[in-house]
Design an enzyme around this catalytic site. Structure first.
Site, PDB file in Angstrom:
ATOM      1  N   GLU A  53     -60.786 -36.009 -35.350  1.00 47.55           N
ATOM      2  CA  GLU A  53     -61.468 -35.294 -35.115  1.00 47.55           C
ATOM      3  C   GLU A  53     -60.729 -34.459 -36.175  1.00 47.55           C
ATOM      4  OE1 GLU A  53     -62.859 -33.325 -32.763  1.00 47.55           O
ATOM      5  OE2 GLU A  53     -63.388 -35.287 -32.330  1.00 47.55           O
ATOM      6  N   TRP A  91     -63.431 -35.764 -38.777  1.00 43.11           N
ATOM      7  CA  TRP A  91     -64.935 -35.095 -38.825  1.00 43.11           C
ATOM      8  C   TRP A  91     -64.874 -34.262 -39.856  1.00 43.11           C
ATOM      9  CZ3 TRP A  91     -70.150 -35.488 -37.822  1.00 43.11           C
ATOM     10  CH2 TRP A  91     -70.697 -34.542 -38.193  1.00 43.11           C
ATOM     11  N   TRP A 128     -90.834 -23.314 -34.831  1.00 43.67           N
ATOM     12  CA  TRP A 128     -89.337 -23.037 -34.886  1.00 43.67           C
ATOM     13  C   TRP A 128     -90.152 -21.761 -34.178  1.00 43.67           C
ATOM     14  CZ3 TRP A 128     -85.635 -25.119 -34.891  1.00 43.67           C
ATOM     15  CH2 TRP A 128     -84.752 -26.871 -34.742  1.00 43.67           C
ATOM     16  N   ASN A 165     -65.311 -26.798 -28.396  1.00 46.77           N
ATOM     17  CA  ASN A 165     -65.988 -27.485 -28.719  1.00 46.77           C
ATOM     18  C   ASN A 165     -67.337 -27.658 -28.251  1.00 46.77           C
ATOM     19  OD1 ASN A 165     -66.469 -28.483 -31.727  1.00 46.77           O
ATOM     20  ND2 ASN A 165     -66.347 -30.727 -30.198  1.00 46.77           N
ATOM     21  N   TRP A 198     -81.536 -23.667 -35.982  1.00 44.84           N
ATOM     22  CA  TRP A 198     -80.264 -23.781 -36.042  1.00 44.84           C
ATOM     23  C   TRP A 198     -80.041 -23.258 -36.863  1.00 44.84           C
ATOM     24  CZ3 TRP A 198     -78.345 -25.029 -40.885  1.00 44.84           C
ATOM     25  CH2 TRP A 198     -78.753 -25.695 -41.442  1.00 44.84           C
ATOM     26  N   TRP A 237     -73.394 -28.069 -36.789  1.00 45.69           N
ATOM     27  CA  TRP A 237     -75.057 -27.418 -36.086  1.00 45.69           C
ATOM     28  C   TRP A 237     -76.151 -28.182 -36.511  1.00 45.69           C
ATOM     29  CZ3 TRP A 237     -76.686 -23.678 -33.276  1.00 45.69           C
ATOM     30  CH2 TRP A 237     -76.196 -22.195 -32.611  1.00 45.69           C
TER      31      TRP A 237
END
Length: 479
Positions: A279, A282, A310, A345, A363, A386
């Site tokens: 993690e 990331w 969108w 998360n 997004w 995102w």
């Protein structure tokens, strides 16, 4: 001689508000006199201004750092303005011959730092930069063609293959005395909300500062057993909650990695430690992406998404923001975010997927909302995550992976404890309906004192319909 220590030096703090494992500060201790400064730069081109929640955290973190420096007889000087003007002016004021800082990795930050270096050199002052905020510098990780690695697993394997990062630097045993110079008042920066004061939940939830970060890390590692299995459970206190401390550099990733390895050597389950380190990986991956793709917050990494259809739905967006979508796991997460400045998360992924794929809202609109409401609003992590959910980024989840919010809730919050905590108006529902109140009978709703559409909303969109609509939009995009 060039090797002689400077008579006066400046350490420029940025997103590294700590004393331990701070290479720039360690270098600054060699000077005869030292000025520690933080610059609130909202003028340099491309630098992203803090959102509301992170401004609150910044104020607390600066206070904590100032108090820590005071224990050494030092002080934190506060200045506001364009860094390329403020830093050289301060160097003249304190007659500094060296300015030290830890590197940034976004292109706007790099450009700002280059401008500072150029101005300092023009005035005969040395600007020294140090690697202090990542495990590995971006130029050490590349694919076979010399470009950035865009998939997390091979990226993280490459990082691990380099071996453990350097040993973290100790907190300095002493600091040189300060130079008397003027400082802004933190209160005059108005980083904290007042009219209205909406930060009560943040104050109740968090204690910013380096000391608090170290205590949180220690407490987490003492109880890391089961992390790999429970980290996706928002109903359990299984995660580290170190993200805002990391975002403001109150603790370094090197210190965290070193402590985690030490815990593993001391008997902590290796599976849990390695999952925790991934993690951290990331975050590392996200910063490397931001370094190589400076428009990560505004541009799709996969350009085919530039033509995505969108929807502009202000009512649906407002319902999502307020936690009134009618899907309890989504609403619980959005309310946790609003009240505490943080969200688990797993729930972040579900909430983001709902906005993008159930509502077909861009997004970038969701990313901006998180940027304003998260205390850990990180320029790399927030954006990369995102884009991952949207399917438009590097190593992205495929667009056709659409989270079912009911199944996600039932799997990761099986007794509904998380939902009941943040959506109390449906708390009296039996477990089997806590993630789908609309499936309860009128009698069961009445017994729980729920009037769908009045005390709690009905779903603003049908999952099956939304899923088909999202897949159709993606198929059209491919065509």
């Amino acid at each position: 001689m060039a090797d002689e220590p400077p008579l006066s030096a400046i350490v420029w703090f940025r997103d590294d508000l700590r004393l331990a494992d701070h290479p720039a500060l360690t270098a600054g201790t060699k000077a005869a006199a030292l000025t520690c400064v933080y610059v609130l730069d909202e003028e340099s081109a491309g630098l992203r201004a803090h959102g509301g929640a992170s401004r609150w955290w910044l104020a607390q973190s600066l206070r904590a750092l100032g108090a820590d420096l005071k224990m050494y007889g030092q002080r934190l000087v506060l200045r506001r303005g364009k860094a390329a003007k403020v830093i050289p002016a301060l160097a003249r004021d304190v007659q500094a011959t060296q300015v030290c800082w830890n590197r940034r990795y976004d292109q706007a930050g790099i450009a700002t730092d280059d401008a500072v270096i150029a101005q300092l050199r023009a005035e005969g002052v040395n600007g020294g930069t140090f690697p202090g905020n990542l495990l590995v510098e971006p130029d050490r990780i590349a694919n076979k063609d010399g470009g950035p690695i865009r998939v997390f697993t091979p990226f993280w394997k490459r990082v691990l293959a380099l071996g453990d990062p350097r040993k973290p630097l100790d907190e300095p045993s002493h600091l040189p005395p300060p130079v008397e110079v003027s400082s802004d008042s933190l209160d005059d920066w108005h980083l904290e909300p007042s009219r209205p004061d909406w930060a009560g939940g943040l104050r109740k939830t968090w204690r910013p500062g380096e000391g608090a970060a170290r205590e949180r890390l220690s407490g987490f590692l003492d109880n890391i057993r089961g992390y790999a299995d429970n980290r996706d459970r928002p109903d359990k206190p299984a995660t580290s909650r170190l993200s805002p401390h990391l975002r403001f550099g109150e603790i370094s990733p090197v210190e965290i990695a070193h402590a985690a390895r030490f815990a593993a050597d001391g008997g902590a389950p290796s599976r849990d430690v390695e999952k925790f380190l991934s993690e951290l990986g990331w975050r590392e991956f996200s910063y490397h992406l931001l370094h190589h793709f400076p428009d990560l917050a505004t541009e799709n990494l996969q350009s085919r998404f530039d033509a995505f259809p969108w929807r502009n739905d202000a009512a649906a967006l407002k319902a999502w923001q307020r936690g009134l979508t009618g899907y309890p796991i989504v609403d619980a997460g959005m309310r946790e975010l609003w009240q505490t400045g943080w969200m688990h998360n797993r729930v972040r992924m579900v909430a983001a997927s709902f906005l993008i794929k159930h509502l077909l809202i861009d997004w970038r609109i969701g990313e901006q909302w998180f940027w304003d409401t998260l205390v850990d609003a990180d320029p790399a992590n927030n954006t990369a995550s995102w884009q991952w959910v949207a399917g438009s980024g590097a190593d992205a989840a495929p667009y056709f992976r659409i989270f079912n919010p009911v199944l996600q809730g039932e799997k990761f919050d099986p007794q509904g404890e998380y939902v009941r905590r943040w959506v109390p108006e449906i708390a009296a529902l039996p477990d089997r309906f806590i993630h789908k109140p609309w499936m309860a009978s009128p009698l069961e709703l009445a017994e729980a004192k729920i009037a769908l559409g009045k005390t709690y909303p009905e779903p603003i969109v049908d999952h099956d319909m939304a899923r088909k609509r999202a897949l159709a939009a993606f198929e059209a995009l491919k065509a």
